[in-house]
Design a protein around this motif. Structure first.
Motif, PDB file in Angstrom:
ATOM      1  N   HIS A   1      43.846  32.220  39.999  1.00 54.67           N
ATOM      2  CA  HIS A   1      43.543  33.369  39.132  1.00 54.67           C
ATOM      3  C   HIS A   1      44.795  33.827  38.387  1.00 54.67           C
ATOM      4  O   HIS A   1      45.731  34.350  38.982  1.00 54.67           O
ATOM      5  CB  HIS A   1      42.994  34.528  39.975  1.00 54.67           C
ATOM      6  CG  HIS A   1      42.454  35.651  39.151  1.00 54.67           C
ATOM      7  ND1 HIS A   1      41.123  35.791  38.844  1.00 54.67           N
ATOM      8  CD2 HIS A   1      43.074  36.684  38.542  1.00 54.67           C
ATOM      9  CE1 HIS A   1      40.947  36.858  38.103  1.00 54.67           C
ATOM     10  NE2 HIS A   1      42.105  37.420  37.893  1.00 54.67           N
TER      11      HIS A   1
ATOM     12  N   HIS B   1      46.360  35.173  34.178  1.00 57.04           N
ATOM     13  CA  HIS B   1      46.080  35.601  32.792  1.00 57.04           C
ATOM     14  C   HIS B   1      47.259  35.189  31.911  1.00 57.04           C
ATOM     15  O   HIS B   1      48.073  36.018  31.508  1.00 57.04           O
ATOM     16  CB  HIS B   1      45.878  37.115  32.742  1.00 57.04           C
ATOM     17  CG  HIS B   1      44.814  37.618  33.665  1.00 57.04           C
ATOM     18  ND1 HIS B   1      43.474  37.532  33.368  1.00 57.04           N
ATOM     19  CD2 HIS B   1      44.889  38.175  34.894  1.00 57.04           C
ATOM     20  CE1 HIS B   1      42.766  38.037  34.373  1.00 57.04           C
ATOM     21  NE2 HIS B   1      43.589  38.429  35.317  1.00 57.04           N
TER      22      HIS B   1
ATOM     23  N   GLU C   1      36.792  36.681  34.696  1.00 54.42           N
ATOM     24  CA  GLU C   1      36.898  37.643  35.756  1.00 54.42           C
ATOM     25  C   GLU C   1      35.700  38.578  35.714  1.00 54.42           C
ATOM     26  O   GLU C   1      35.449  39.212  34.692  1.00 54.42           O
ATOM     27  CB  GLU C   1      38.206  38.425  35.576  1.00 54.42           C
ATOM     28  CG  GLU C   1      38.393  39.531  36.565  1.00 54.42           C
ATOM     29  CD  GLU C   1      39.881  39.849  36.845  1.00 54.42           C
ATOM     30  OE1 GLU C   1      40.767  39.312  36.194  1.00 54.42           O
ATOM     31  OE2 GLU C   1      40.100  40.657  37.727  1.00 54.42           O
TER      32      GLU C   1
ATOM     33  N   HIS D   1      39.193  37.414  44.649  1.00 56.35           N
ATOM     34  CA  HIS D   1      40.562  37.259  44.153  1.00 56.35           C
ATOM     35  C   HIS D   1      41.410  38.468  44.555  1.00 56.35           C
ATOM     36  O   HIS D   1      40.922  39.589  44.636  1.00 56.35           O
ATOM     37  CB  HIS D   1      40.512  37.015  42.635  1.00 56.35           C
ATOM     38  CG  HIS D   1      41.133  38.060  41.799  1.00 56.35           C
ATOM     39  ND1 HIS D   1      42.492  38.210  41.676  1.00 56.35           N
ATOM     40  CD2 HIS D   1      40.588  39.029  41.022  1.00 56.35           C
ATOM     41  CE1 HIS D   1      42.744  39.206  40.862  1.00 56.35           C
ATOM     42  NE2 HIS D   1      41.620  39.724  40.460  1.00 56.35           N
TER      43      HIS D   1
ATOM     44  N   ASP E   1      47.485  36.087  39.794  1.00 55.74           N
ATOM     45  CA  ASP E   1      47.047  37.195  38.934  1.00 55.74           C
ATOM     46  C   ASP E   1      48.121  37.488  37.877  1.00 55.74           C
ATOM     47  O   ASP E   1      48.250  38.617  37.429  1.00 55.74           O
ATOM     48  CB  ASP E   1      46.719  38.447  39.748  1.00 55.74           C
ATOM     49  CG  ASP E   1      45.747  39.376  39.018  1.00 55.74           C
ATOM     50  OD1 ASP E   1      45.117  38.939  38.038  1.00 55.74           O
ATOM     51  OD2 ASP E   1      45.618  40.558  39.419  1.00 55.74           O
TER      52      ASP E   1
END
Ligand SMILES: [Zn+2]
Length: 247
Positions: A6, A8, A85, A145, A193
């Motif tokens: 996970h 971004h 997400e 997550h 994350d």
């Protein structure tokens, strides 16, 4: 192979050195879209970099001001390998109607996941009870997550067929350390994350920091780092391949 389940990487914090960060170590990176634009950016990145796995979703916080993007995000799921997400955020969203909206949106994504046999990576803050009730009626592989609950709740998630994903913040979080120590390695994934949840406060997180998570799990479980890394990779692959048992 390391796995960041996970991240971004599409966000502006990586505009200066995105390519370097993506190729810094041998790693698979699941990039999770949170709204229409970031879903598109995620798909572009996956086209460009072989180690990026595109996840399409709609972040639960955005039920407040991006509702007009929901349908467009649902449509984009067909191009992603994972749904994320998505989830429930009762920490930032206190309003009952907005929470109901989160549930409604989550269910729409879950229906697609079940129909298209795609794993779902879930964001949950404060809505675990509602989530488990909902997920119980679907046959879906799922991951929580950046899991932030107790060992008891982690075991509940496992009982419902889910995996627990752990970010680098574990190095300064005793509760997450306890969870990683107690639950079987079969049900653990690693993530960052990125750019959030870094090992140090306010620092920019990056995918290769999953090495820090692997090391911490290795210390807690007294198992070699390489074994942890290999097992987590297998756990990740099984999200796409394992057969589902009826719950
Ligand atoms: Zn996220």
């Amino acid at each position: 192979m390391l796995v960041d389940s996970h991240a971004h990487i599409d966000v502006k914090e990586f505009d200066m050195d995105r390519e370097f960060v993506i190729n810094e170590c041998q790693i698979l990176i699941v990039n999770a879209g949170v709204d229409f634009q970031s879903n598109l950016h995620t798909l572009e990145l996956a086209k460009k970099y072989k180690n990026i796995i595109p996840a399409i979703g709609f972040h639960p916080e955005f039920v407040k001001d991006k509702v007009n993007e929901i349908d467009k995000c649902l449509e984009l799921t067909r191009y992603g390998k994972i749904i994320s997400e998505v989830g429930l955020d009762y920490f930032w969203i206190k309003d009952e109607d907005l929470r109901k909206k989160q549930i409604e949106v989550l269910e729409k994504f879950l229906q697609i996941a079940e129909k298209e046999n795609k794993p779902v990576i879930i964001h949950i803050r404060g809505g675990m009870k509602d989530f488990l009730e909902i997920i119980n009626s679907y046959r879906i592989r799922f991951v929580i997550h950046s899991f932030e609950g107790s060992v008891k709740i982690a075991n509940k998630v496992i009982e419902y067929g889910g995996l627990i994903s752990i970010p680098p913040i574990i190095v300064r979080d005793k509760v997450r350390q306890k969870v990683a120590k107690e639950i079987p390695l079969d049900f653990i994934l690693t993530e960052t994350d990125s750019p959030f949840m870094g090992p140090e406060k306010m620092s920019r997180n990056k995918p290769c920091n999953v090495k820090i998570v692997v090391k911490q799990i290795s210390l807690l479980k007294r198992i070699e780092e390489i074994e942890i890394e290999e097992k987590i990779y297998k756990n990740f692959v099984s999200l796409f391949t394992s057969s589902l048992t009826t719950s």
